[in-house]
Design a protein around this motif. Structure first.
Motif: not given
Length: 336
Positions: A268, A295, A265
């Motif tokens: 990330q 996440d 993502s």
């Protein structure tokens, strides 16, 4: 689970994803949610927690202290800071004088409900107090067992060098600096990082997502989403403004295919990017809800290939701030 790194030239290991509670605790997030989020961080393997007495004018420390109550102290690394005005904001409620440091540590220990602080940080450089006074006060706290290690935040390369020399004379360890660092804000790379590597000092970096801009949620030519940081004057809207120009937002949108190719993502990739720098010991992350952390921690141990790192550099060329002179403007020349 989150990986660990040594902090500076010390034997202390910290989680490379470190939980920070600036903005959120004691102000933006209701206390029960804040405590649940801290517990979620612990469940995900985060054991290092960073706060400061100035956050929510001491309330953030109190919330974190309640959240960590009952957790074995040896399983935690608790960091806090001293410098900015707190409390009644009297003439000695600010800076790095011996008085303010001693008052500050006792208040922080009480609010955090702990006997000692793992890392006590000078939240800025104090131009109005002799550095010898500051470092001697820190050394006394180390010898008293109230503090284990000393760190700083947003110091210049020259200030780090002088502080490290005094620390060595006093037989204590200055092991960290806490600067802003992200793909878009790279001012520490030219001077601060090489000096830190020489001195055995690590970076604990804040705002690795550039105040949320590197999430990609802010679109060029469109209003900022309601409820986002850019629309909240109490939650850092002034700080995010420098990243909100059309050229920067367009370049950030062009990062999305790179993240997709890496299977990451955007948040990330932003956090993994700062962790590629070997002088970075930890990326500070915050969360307003427990589920956000699941996440985030997936950025731990991610290795971004050189080709992707080069492509990121090319994509952000012209919008990333690399000016080392910026480091000289962060600490106020007079006490606030």
């Amino acid at each position: 689970m989150v990986a660990y790194r040594y902090l500076g030239n010390s034997g202390l290991k910290i989680s490379e994803i470190t939980y920070g509670n600036w903005i959120t605790h004691g102000s933006q997030v209701e206390d029960r949610t804040a405590i649940r989020t801290v517990h979620a961080a612990l469940d995900l393997g985060i054991t290092t927690f960073d706060t400061a007495d100035v956050y929510a004018n001491t309330a953030a420390e109190s919330v974190l202290g309640r959240a960590l109550r009952g957790i074995p102290r040896e399983n935690l690394e608790i960091f806090t800071k001293v410098y900015w005005p707190i409390g009644q904001k009297g003439p000695n409620d600010v800076g790095l004088s011996r008085k303010h440091i001693m008052d500050g540590i006792h208040g922080s220990l009480r609010r955090l409900d702990t006997d000692y602080i793992d890392l006590y940080q000078a939240h800025r450089f104090d131009y109005e107090t002799p550095l010898e006074e500051t470092m001697t006060a820190f050394a006394d706290l180390v010898r008293q067992g109230k503090v284990l290690y000393i760190g700083v935040s947003e110091w210049t390369a020259e200030q780090l060098r002088e502080g490290a020399a005094l620390a060595k004379e006093l037989n204590i360890q200055l092991i960290s600096n806490q600067p802003q660092y992200s793909m878009l804000h790279r001012v520490i790379e030219e001077k601060v990082i090489p000096t830190s590597e020489e001195l055995g000092i690590s970076q604990i970096v804040w705002s690795p997502m550039a105040q949320g801009v590197l999430s990609g949620k802010y679109l060029p030519g469109q209003p900022a989403p309601q409820g986002s940081r850019a629309t909240d004057e109490k939650s850092g809207a002034a700080m995010i403004a420098k990243f909100m120009d059309e050229a920067t937002l367009t370049a950030v949108q062009n990062l999305k295919p790179i993240a997709a190719d890496l299977g990451l993502s955007m948040p990330q990739m932003a956090i993994a990017w700062v962790l590629q720098n070997p002088n970075v010991a930890a990326a500070l992350v915050g969360a307003s809800r427990p589920e956000q952390l699941a996440d985030t921690v997936k950025a731990s141990s991610v290795e971004i290939p050189k080709e992707a790192m080069d492509l990121i550099d090319q994509t952000l060329a012209g919008v990333a701030n690399k000016d080392p002179e910026h480091t000289y403007t962060v600490s106020p020349k007079t006490r606030p």
